[in-house]
Structure formats: structure tokens, C-alpha cells
Design a protein around this motif. Structure first.
Motif, PDB file in Angstrom:
ATOM      1  N   GLN A  24       6.516  -5.561  13.456  1.00  0.00           N
ATOM      2  CA  GLN A  24       5.058  -5.541  13.043  1.00  0.00           C
ATOM      3  C   GLN A  24       4.428  -4.100  12.568  1.00  0.00           C
ATOM      4  O   GLN A  24       3.420  -3.953  12.023  1.00  0.00           O
ATOM      5  CB  GLN A  24       4.129  -5.701  14.277  1.00  0.00           C
ATOM      6  CG  GLN A  24       4.263  -7.312  14.617  1.00  0.00           C
ATOM      7  CD  GLN A  24       3.765  -7.410  16.049  1.00  0.00           C
ATOM      8  OE1 GLN A  24       3.553  -6.522  16.700  1.00  0.00           O
ATOM      9  NE2 GLN A  24       3.848  -8.955  16.403  1.00  0.00           N
ATOM     10  N   PRO A  26       5.153  -2.005   9.218  1.00  0.00           N
ATOM     11  CA  PRO A  26       5.963  -2.188   8.163  1.00  0.00           C
ATOM     12  C   PRO A  26       6.622  -0.722   7.650  1.00  0.00           C
ATOM     13  O   PRO A  26       6.010   0.266   8.042  1.00  0.00           O
ATOM     14  CB  PRO A  26       4.880  -2.219   7.064  1.00  0.00           C
ATOM     15  CG  PRO A  26       3.666  -3.015   8.088  1.00  0.00           C
ATOM     16  CD  PRO A  26       3.496  -2.152   9.255  1.00  0.00           C
ATOM     17  N   PHE A 103       4.905  -9.459   8.165  1.00  0.00           N
ATOM     18  CA  PHE A 103       4.963  -8.381   9.355  1.00  0.00           C
ATOM     19  C   PHE A 103       4.270  -8.812  10.355  1.00  0.00           C
ATOM     20  O   PHE A 103       3.756  -8.054  11.279  1.00  0.00           O
ATOM     21  CB  PHE A 103       4.434  -7.133   8.844  1.00  0.00           C
ATOM     22  CG  PHE A 103       5.137  -6.384   7.495  1.00  0.00           C
ATOM     23  CD1 PHE A 103       6.328  -5.963   7.720  1.00  0.00           C
ATOM     24  CD2 PHE A 103       4.577  -6.488   6.160  1.00  0.00           C
ATOM     25  CE1 PHE A 103       7.036  -5.429   6.555  1.00  0.00           C
ATOM     26  CE2 PHE A 103       5.242  -6.076   5.022  1.00  0.00           C
ATOM     27  CZ  PHE A 103       6.651  -5.419   5.405  1.00  0.00           C
TER      28      PHE A 103
END
Length: 403
Positions: A24, A26, A103
Motif C-alpha cells: 500500500q 507505492p 496499491f
């Protein structure tokens, strides 16, 4: 064996949650963007490792691109085992090609989806959670576990090179490279030579090509000759049982190299990039010499043939004996955990382990994830396999550091 009990201290929910949290964040390297690098995920990992009580170092390789290095010390003299897993991921590409948020780290059908879930944030989470399991088990061992969590594996491997230059690899007795290999034990990997090949000519009108020199036809001759060299190398070496065939692959072809291309203009220069993958039995210096000789022969045959080979990056193939202690530790652990014989294989590309190999560290590559899934849309990792990897890492560490 007493060390077998460590697998019961692996917490599936912990492994899944940590993988999700890593995905989560990036970490596609995008120069100039505040979040376009590995810094945020590295800070998250640093905090996680400090909370575990490890000795942690945060080192910036280049601005915004750090390595995180951590030690779990037994307090007893002994060997050092390295786990290596990178923080960067490749671009998500066109998000319309994804069924899930790249993500978002969504869970569906026993899988975690997202960019980096397979390559290699899931395996990074497995290495960290393996250390947590060892801590909870209180199983005694000798020496140290070293976690190397570098930036830029997907690019020029700046992170692992910095790690080695700083002396962190000194005294490391074995390394497990945490990459998606379906928990197969990869003891060899291909080498790589990447190069620019340029041919030079003289601009002319397309209606009067003899007033110029066409670099494109010269490049065509060079590519055909390189194709023949690849054929001879395949014939000489055969198919490697773990790595397959060696290859010499022109990838980008561009003419003119600068300026606007026009259909009625003979360009003054042509360029191709070469992605050369080598296998055991190939000597890089010999191979580069063979390519230079091809260009020399073409030049002798044609006074107007002028070419230049520029090596961009070079990484040798690697090979580790099955008798190396780190290989035996992983193989024995795989048997203990699965009840099956391990599958030995090779890495079709190259990893940060290449540079550790050059630094004299025995390496193996293993981890969760289908090796064909990295860099694809809807990248995923199977949760069951990820838990097995965490157990494999934990037991392997104890086996390697048991004396």
C-alpha cells in the motif's frame, strides 16, 4: 529437531498484514516526485524493525533512495546469515489493465493482489516475520541474522552496490535472496551484458542513396552476424538444465538517433541496444571480444562500415554448490516443512545476489510467488505459499546458525 518448532510461531495474519501495508506504500521510482521513490516504504520498514528491538541503520544511497540494514544478534559468536529483499517495484503501467487497485493490496481467493506483492514485498514481509517468529520461539542460535533491504534492485542495483561498498557484506557467510521462485531453491542465475551498438553513416536524399552512407544496412549486417554468434553459442553450450539458452537480443532499434526521421532521408546513424544473457560456460571477456571481432570483420569487408560497441552494465552468471551450508540449510528446512524433496532451479534473470556473489558471499534465491507473475498487471502472491516461505526462512536461519 528442536528448531522445527519455530514454524508454529509464524503468524499468518501478521505476514498478510505486513505484506499489505508494504504494498500500500507505492515505491515506483519516479524522479522528481515526492512519493516517487523508496523513502516512505524504507521509513516504514525502519520503524517496524526498531519496534522489534533490532539494531537498525538507515543509509541514503542517493537523495530519496535509502537502504535499511538491521541486525538480530544472538549474543553468541558465530556465522552471519543475510536476508536480502528490495523495496522498489516496477511501474503499475496502465491501471485500466488491472482488476484490482495496484496499491490496494486486496485479498481475493487466497491471494494478495498489488504491485510488488510477488516481487518482492511479500518476501520482504516473510523475512521480517521470520525473524519475529525466531524471537518469539526463543530458540537459541549462534551469530547474527542480517537484514539488507536496499533500494533500486529494478534499476542499476545502486542499493546493493552501496551496501557492499560500505563494507556490510564483509564477514557474511551466506545469503538468501528473497525473490519469487515458488520456494524452489535457485542456485544459479544468468549473467547479463547490456550494450549500445551504433553504426555510422552519412545523410543523403532517399532518391540518391549512393551519395550517402546508409547505417541501417550496416546495422542489419551486424544483427545478422550477432544472430549467428548466438546460434553458435547455443550449439556449443546446449540448453542449461536450470537456466535454458544463452541469448543475444537486439531490443531497441533507432535511426536516426537524433533529429526527426523522414522517409526520404538516409540517416547518419543507427543504434540498437543489446540485451545479452549468459550461462555458465560463457566467459564475458571472450564474448565481448567475439562481438568486437564481428565488427572488425564487417569493417574489413566494407570500407564504409563504422561501428561502436558501448557496454552499459555487466553482471556475470552465478553458481552455488549444493554442498554450501546455506544451500543445505534451506534444503533441509524445505524437507522438514513440506515433507517433499526440494526442487533446485535457476533464476532466468539476475538479482542483487549477483553483486553479493562477486563480493564472495555464497547465495541462494528462494521465495513465494509464481516467477512468471512479476511486472504483470494483477500481480499477486498466494497466501499459503507466503506463509510457507516465512516458515522456510525462519527454520533455515536457525539451521544455518545452529553451530
Amino acid at each position: 529437531m528442536a528448531i522445527d518448532r519455530v514454524r508454529s510461531f509464524v503468524d499468518e495474519r501478521e505476514v498478510v498484514t505486513l505484506t499489505q501495508r508494504l504494498v500500500q506504500i507505492p515505491s515506483v521510482y519516479r524522479p522528481g516526485e515526492a512519493d516517487g521513490n523508496e523513502q516512505r516504504v524504507a521509513r516504514f520498514v525502519e520503524d517496524e524493525l526498531r519496534q522489534m528491538g533490532l539494531t537498525v541503520y538507515y543509509e541514503e544511497v542517493v537523495p530519496g533512495r535509502p537502504n535499511v540494514i538491521a541486525f538480530y544478534d544472538s549474543g553468541r559468536p558465530g556465522k552471519t546469515l543475510l536476508f536480502e529483499g528490495h523495496t522498489d517495484v516496477v511501474t503499475e503501467g496502465d491501471t485500466r489493465k488491472w482488476s484490482y487497485d495496484p496499491f490496494g493490496a486486496a485479498i481475493s481467493g487466497g491471494r494478495i493482489y498489488g504491485r510488488g506483492s510477488c516481487d518482492t514485498k511479500g518476501n520482504l514481509a516473510a523475512a521480517i516475520c521470520a525473524v519475529k517468529a525466531i524471537q518469539r520461539s526463543e530458540e537459541p542460535f549462534y551469530g547474527k541474522i542480517l537484514l539488507c533491504i536496499p533500494c533500486d534492485e529494478e534499476g542499476e542495483m545502486l542499493g546493493i552496490r552501496h551496501f557492499i561498498q560500505r563494507g556490510w557484506a564483509n564477514g557474511v557467510d551466506g545469503a538468501i535472496i528473497c525473490e519469487p521462485e515458488e520456494n524452489q531453491i535457485c542456485i544459479t542465475q544468468k549473467g547479463a551484458i547490456r550494450a549500445y551498438l551504433r553504426t555510422f553513416g552519412k545523410m543523403a536524399h532517399g532518391a540518391m542513396p549512393l551519395t550517402g552512407i546508409n547505417p541501417n544496412t550496416r546495422m542489419a549486417r551486424a544483427i545478422v552476424a550477432l544472430d549467428e554468434l548466438e546460434r553458435k553459442e547455443k550449439e556449443r553450450l546446449g540448453e542449461h538444465p536450470m537456466l535454458g539458452w544463452p541469448s543475444i537480443t537486439p531490443t531497441i532499434l533507432q535511426a536516426p538517433v537524433r533529429g526527426e526521421a523522414q522517409i526520404n532521408v538516409v540517416p547518419d546513424q543507427c543504434m540498437t541496444t543489446l540485451d545479452i544473457r549468459t550461462v555458465p560456460g560463457q566467459d564475458h571477456e571472450v564474448l565481448k571480444g567475439q562481438i568486437e571481432e564481428i565488427l572488425a570483420v564487417l569493417s574489413r569487408e566494407d570500407d564504409n562500415f563504422k561501428a561502436e560497441l558501448e557496454i552499459i552494465v555487466e553482471r556475470p552468471w552465478t553458481q552455488t554448490s549444493q554442498e554450501e551450508p546455506v544451500v543445505r540449510a534451506v534444503a533441509d528446512s524445505y524437507r522438514a516443512i513440506t515433507g517433499k524433496e526440494p526442487i533446485y532451479n535457476g533464476v532466468p534473470g539476475s538479482t542483487d545476489g549477483t553483486y553479493l556473489h562477486l563480493a564472495g558471499v555464497p547465495i541462494i534465491t528462494t521465495g513465494a510467488g509464481d516467477r512468471h507473475i512479476p511486472h504483470h498487471a494483477d500481480e499477486y502472491v498466494d497466501i499459503d505459499q507466503l506463509v510457507e516461505t516465512t516458515q522456510l526462512y525462519a527454520r533455515s536461519a536457525l539451521a544455518f546458525l545452529s553451530e
